[in-house]
Design a protein around this motif. Sequence first.
Motif, short mmCIF file in Angstrom:
data_model
loop_
_atom_site.label_atom_id
_atom_site.label_comp_id
_atom_site.label_asym_id
_atom_site.label_seq_id
_atom_site.Cartn_x
_atom_site.Cartn_y
_atom_site.Cartn_z
N SER A 80 -24.13 22.06 -2.19
CA SER A 80 -24.59 21.02 -3.12
C SER A 80 -25.63 20.12 -2.47
CB SER A 80 -23.40 20.18 -3.59
OG SER A 80 -22.76 19.61 -2.46
N ASN A 81 -25.92 20.40 -1.19
CA ASN A 81 -26.85 19.60 -0.42
C ASN A 81 -26.52 18.10 -0.44
OD1 ASN A 81 -28.89 19.40 1.37
ND2 ASN A 81 -30.53 19.28 -0.18
N LYS A 82 -25.25 17.80 -0.28
CA LYS A 82 -24.81 16.40 -0.21
C LYS A 82 -24.42 16.09 1.23
CE LYS A 82 -24.28 14.36 -4.26
NZ LYS A 82 -23.52 14.24 -5.46
N GLU A 83 -24.82 14.93 1.68
CA GLU A 83 -24.38 14.47 3.00
C GLU A 83 -23.67 13.14 2.81
OE1 GLU A 83 -27.36 16.14 6.41
OE2 GLU A 83 -27.01 13.98 6.26
N LEU A 84 -22.43 13.12 3.23
CA LEU A 84 -21.64 11.90 3.04
C LEU A 84 -21.26 11.29 4.37
CD1 LEU A 84 -18.98 13.36 0.55
CD2 LEU A 84 -21.16 12.31 -0.03
N ASN A 85 -21.37 10.00 4.47
CA ASN A 85 -20.79 9.29 5.61
C ASN A 85 -19.37 8.95 5.23
OD1 ASN A 85 -23.09 9.06 7.37
ND2 ASN A 85 -23.95 7.74 5.81
N VAL A 86 -18.44 9.36 6.05
CA VAL A 86 -17.04 9.17 5.69
C VAL A 86 -16.28 8.50 6.84
CG1 VAL A 86 -17.07 11.22 4.19
CG2 VAL A 86 -16.31 11.44 6.57
N PRO A 87 -15.18 7.83 6.52
CA PRO A 87 -14.38 7.25 7.60
C PRO A 87 -13.76 8.34 8.48
CG PRO A 87 -13.67 6.46 5.41
CD PRO A 87 -14.65 7.56 5.19
N ASN A 88 -13.40 8.00 9.71
CA ASN A 88 -12.68 8.95 10.57
C ASN A 88 -11.44 9.44 9.85
OD1 ASN A 88 -14.54 8.27 12.47
ND2 ASN A 88 -13.08 7.50 13.98
N ASN A 89 -11.08 10.67 10.13
CA ASN A 89 -9.87 11.28 9.56
C ASN A 89 -9.89 11.35 8.03
OD1 ASN A 89 -8.75 11.61 12.17
ND2 ASN A 89 -8.34 9.41 12.17
N SER A 90 -11.03 11.73 7.50
CA SER A 90 -11.13 11.93 6.05
C SER A 90 -10.83 13.37 5.68
CB SER A 90 -12.55 11.61 5.58
OG SER A 90 -12.81 10.25 5.68
N ASN A 91 -10.16 13.54 4.57
CA ASN A 91 -9.88 14.87 4.06
C ASN A 91 -11.12 15.43 3.35
OD1 ASN A 91 -8.92 16.48 1.42
ND2 ASN A 91 -7.51 16.87 3.10
N ILE A 92 -11.48 16.64 3.67
CA ILE A 92 -12.72 17.22 3.14
C ILE A 92 -12.69 17.30 1.62
CG2 ILE A 92 -14.12 19.33 3.02
CD1 ILE A 92 -13.62 19.74 5.96
N LEU A 93 -11.61 17.84 1.06
CA LEU A 93 -11.58 17.97 -0.41
C LEU A 93 -11.58 16.60 -1.09
CD1 LEU A 93 -11.47 19.55 -3.01
CD2 LEU A 93 -8.98 19.66 -2.78
N ARG A 94 -10.81 15.68 -0.53
CA ARG A 94 -10.74 14.36 -1.16
C ARG A 94 -12.14 13.72 -1.20
NH1 ARG A 94 -6.21 11.57 1.51
NH2 ARG A 94 -5.13 13.40 0.76
N MET A 95 -12.88 13.85 -0.12
CA MET A 95 -14.24 13.27 -0.08
C MET A 95 -15.16 14.01 -1.06
SD MET A 95 -14.19 10.71 1.90
CE MET A 95 -12.51 10.39 1.43
N SER A 96 -14.98 15.31 -1.16
CA SER A 96 -15.79 16.09 -2.09
C SER A 96 -15.54 15.65 -3.53
CB SER A 96 -15.47 17.57 -1.92
OG SER A 96 -16.10 18.32 -2.93
N ARG A 137 -14.34 12.77 -4.53
CA ARG A 137 -14.74 11.38 -4.77
C ARG A 137 -16.26 11.23 -4.90
NH1 ARG A 137 -11.86 7.33 -0.87
NH2 ARG A 137 -10.08 8.27 -1.91
N TYR A 138 -16.99 12.04 -4.12
CA TYR A 138 -18.45 11.84 -4.08
C TYR A 138 -19.25 13.07 -4.53
CZ TYR A 138 -16.86 7.87 -1.34
OH TYR A 138 -16.20 6.75 -0.92
N ASP A 139 -18.63 13.90 -5.35
CA ASP A 139 -19.33 15.05 -5.92
C ASP A 139 -19.90 16.03 -4.90
OD1 ASP A 139 -18.92 14.52 -8.56
OD2 ASP A 139 -20.67 13.20 -8.74
N GLY A 140 -19.10 16.35 -3.91
CA GLY A 140 -19.54 17.35 -2.94
C GLY A 140 -19.58 18.75 -3.54
N GLY A 141 -18.78 18.96 -4.55
CA GLY A 141 -18.84 20.22 -5.29
C GLY A 141 -17.94 21.33 -4.78
N LEU A 142 -17.14 21.06 -3.77
CA LEU A 142 -16.26 22.11 -3.24
C LEU A 142 -15.25 22.54 -4.31
CD1 LEU A 142 -15.33 23.75 -0.71
CD2 LEU A 142 -13.76 21.87 -0.22
N PRO A 143 -15.21 23.85 -4.65
CA PRO A 143 -14.24 24.29 -5.67
C PRO A 143 -12.81 23.98 -5.23
CG PRO A 143 -15.82 26.03 -5.14
CD PRO A 143 -16.01 24.94 -4.13
#
Length: 115
Positions: free
Chosen positions: A9-25, A27-33
């Motif tokens: 999805s060509n998204k780059e997110l700055n996330v807090p340490n110990n963030s869950n990949i799917l949860r961040m996706s 929340r911020y439209d990373g697009g991970l199925p």
Amino acid sequence: MPKIHFINSNKELNVPNNSNILRMSLRYDGGLPNRCGGGICGTCVCKVEEGVEFLDKVKVQERRKLGEEWLEKGYRLGCQTFVTNGDVSISWDEEVTELVKKRKPDRLKKEFSSV
Ligand code: FES
């Protein structure tokens, strides 16, 4: 702050340490199925292209669903994986996702599940 790069999805997110990949996706439209969010369905399988050293340890659910064959190739389940303190890049591929979804979970031997 670690960065997660969602290549598809060509998204780059700055996330807090110990963030869950799917949860961040999510929340911020990373697009991970995704579907179950619990390490069962395999829909969130992703390839770690960079930064594998900044991921937390492989979970029992991943050992079962991915097996050594996919783990060795650098795949993880996004819903089970946390970014520790450095940048990672992930991608996903429909063909792989279908194969993983269909894969019967491995039965783990006792000594294996405690790793
Ligand atoms: S969403 Fe089902 S295994 Fe991750």
